[in-house]
Design a protein around this motif. Structure first.
Motif, PDB file in Angstrom:
ATOM      1  N   ALA A   1       0.867  -1.211   0.079  1.00 56.23           N
ATOM      2  CA  ALA A   1       0.032   0.034  -0.004  1.00 56.23           C
ATOM      3  C   ALA A   1       0.978   1.351  -0.011  1.00 56.23           C
ATOM      4  N   VAL A   2       1.900   1.330   0.689  1.00 52.09           N
ATOM      5  CA  VAL A   2       2.733   2.376   0.801  1.00 52.09           C
ATOM      6  C   VAL A   2       3.453   2.663  -0.742  1.00 52.09           C
ATOM      7  N   GLY A   3       3.712   1.595  -1.103  1.00 55.19           N
ATOM      8  CA  GLY A   3       4.556   1.268  -2.537  1.00 55.19           C
ATOM      9  C   GLY A   3       3.540   2.031  -3.398  1.00 55.19           C
ATOM     10  N   GLN A   4       2.172   1.792  -3.269  1.00 55.50           N
ATOM     11  CA  GLN A   4       1.290   2.175  -4.447  1.00 55.50           C
ATOM     12  C   GLN A   4       1.048   3.788  -4.165  1.00 55.50           C
ATOM     13  N   VAL A   5       1.091   4.118  -3.173  1.00 56.19           N
ATOM     14  CA  VAL A   5       0.937   5.507  -2.807  1.00 56.19           C
ATOM     15  C   VAL A   5       1.962   6.430  -3.393  1.00 56.19           C
ATOM     16  N   VAL A   6       3.467   5.706  -3.303  1.00 60.44           N
ATOM     17  CA  VAL A   6       4.449   6.498  -3.985  1.00 60.44           C
ATOM     18  C   VAL A   6       4.268   6.457  -5.462  1.00 60.44           C
ATOM     19  N   LEU A   7       3.931   5.416  -5.672  1.00 58.07           N
ATOM     20  CA  LEU A   7       3.763   5.218  -7.423  1.00 58.07           C
ATOM     21  C   LEU A   7       2.687   6.268  -7.782  1.00 58.07           C
ATOM     22  N   LEU A   8       1.790   6.336  -7.055  1.00 53.42           N
ATOM     23  CA  LEU A   8       0.521   7.169  -7.757  1.00 53.42           C
ATOM     24  C   LEU A   8       1.048   8.914  -7.570  1.00 53.42           C
ATOM     25  N   SER A   9       1.586   8.966  -6.507  1.00 58.44           N
ATOM     26  CA  SER A   9       2.194  10.335  -6.543  1.00 58.44           C
ATOM     27  C   SER A   9       3.239  10.605  -7.704  1.00 58.44           C
ATOM     28  N   ARG A  10       4.019   9.764  -8.174  1.00 62.42           N
ATOM     29  CA  ARG A  10       4.874   9.924  -9.173  1.00 62.42           C
ATOM     30  C   ARG A  10       3.897  10.041 -10.276  1.00 62.42           C
ATOM     31  N   ILE A  11       3.174   9.106 -10.538  1.00 67.11           N
ATOM     32  CA  ILE A  11       2.082   9.246 -11.762  1.00 67.11           C
ATOM     33  C   ILE A  11       1.400  10.534 -11.744  1.00 67.11           C
ATOM     34  N   TRP A  12       0.901  11.018 -10.777  1.00 69.11           N
ATOM     35  CA  TRP A  12       0.043  12.203 -10.692  1.00 69.11           C
ATOM     36  C   TRP A  12       0.638  13.354 -10.636  1.00 69.11           C
ATOM     37  N   GLU A  13       2.048  13.045 -10.347  1.00 66.83           N
ATOM     38  CA  GLU A  13       3.200  14.283 -10.552  1.00 66.83           C
ATOM     39  C   GLU A  13       2.905  15.272  -9.074  1.00 66.83           C
ATOM     40  N   SER A  14       2.391  14.602  -8.211  1.00 71.27           N
ATOM     41  CA  SER A  14       2.052  15.596  -6.836  1.00 71.27           C
ATOM     42  C   SER A  14       2.727  15.081  -5.885  1.00 71.27           C
ATOM     43  N   PRO A  15       3.563  16.085  -5.075  1.00 75.00           N
ATOM     44  CA  PRO A  15       4.226  15.518  -3.883  1.00 75.00           C
ATOM     45  C   PRO A  15       3.190  15.393  -2.605  1.00 75.00           C
ATOM     46  N   LEU A  16       2.183  15.816  -2.788  1.00 74.59           N
ATOM     47  CA  LEU A  16       1.016  15.971  -1.480  1.00 74.59           C
ATOM     48  C   LEU A  16       0.819  14.575  -0.865  1.00 74.59           C
ATOM     49  N   TYR A  17       0.724  13.700  -1.732  1.00 77.85           N
ATOM     50  CA  TYR A  17       0.468  12.161  -1.390  1.00 77.85           C
ATOM     51  C   TYR A  17       1.670  11.352  -0.632  1.00 77.85           C
ATOM     52  N   LEU A  18       3.016  12.110  -0.786  1.00 76.51           N
ATOM     53  CA  LEU A  18       4.114  11.571  -0.022  1.00 76.51           C
ATOM     54  C   LEU A  18       3.931  11.846   1.482  1.00 76.51           C
ATOM     55  N   ASP A  19       3.219  12.962   1.713  1.00 78.67           N
ATOM     56  CA  ASP A  19       3.033  13.240   3.339  1.00 78.67           C
ATOM     57  C   ASP A  19       2.133  12.202   3.950  1.00 78.67           C
ATOM     58  N   LEU A  20       1.164  11.524   3.103  1.00 84.81           N
ATOM     59  CA  LEU A  20       0.544  10.588   3.666  1.00 84.81           C
ATOM     60  C   LEU A  20       1.309   9.337   4.092  1.00 84.81           C
ATOM     61  N   ILE A  21       2.320   8.796   3.637  1.00 86.80           N
ATOM     62  CA  ILE A  21       2.877   7.642   4.008  1.00 86.80           C
ATOM     63  C   ILE A  21       3.990   8.025   5.097  1.00 86.80           C
ATOM     64  N   LEU A  22       4.215   9.167   5.236  1.00 85.29           N
ATOM     65  CA  LEU A  22       5.185   9.504   6.433  1.00 85.29           C
ATOM     66  C   LEU A  22       4.333   9.312   7.852  1.00 85.29           C
TER      67      LEU A  22
END
Length: 65
Positions: free
Chosen positions: A44-65
């Protein structure tokens, strides 16, 4: 090319998550179920990271921290 690799990686993580959910449901021992749950969380963490890269939005990286 990068988008294609990100999408392939995402789909592989989805398959890994589904397999881990299967192991979570059918695990013969408690240890198997604990390891399967850990695998689901890591995927799930990996999926959030990849979605953040695909959507080009760093906002989702805060979710996994």
């Amino acid at each position: 090319m990068t988008q294609l690799l990100l999408q392939i990686s995402f789909y592989l993580l989805v398959v890994a998550t589904l397999l881990a959910f299967y192991r979570l449901a059918k695990g013969p021992t408690v240890v198997d179920r604990i390891l399967a749950f850990d695998a689901v969380v890591v995927c799930a963490v990996g999926q959030v990271v990849l979605l953040s890269r695909i959507w080009e939005s760093p906002l989702y990286l805060d979710l996994i921290l």
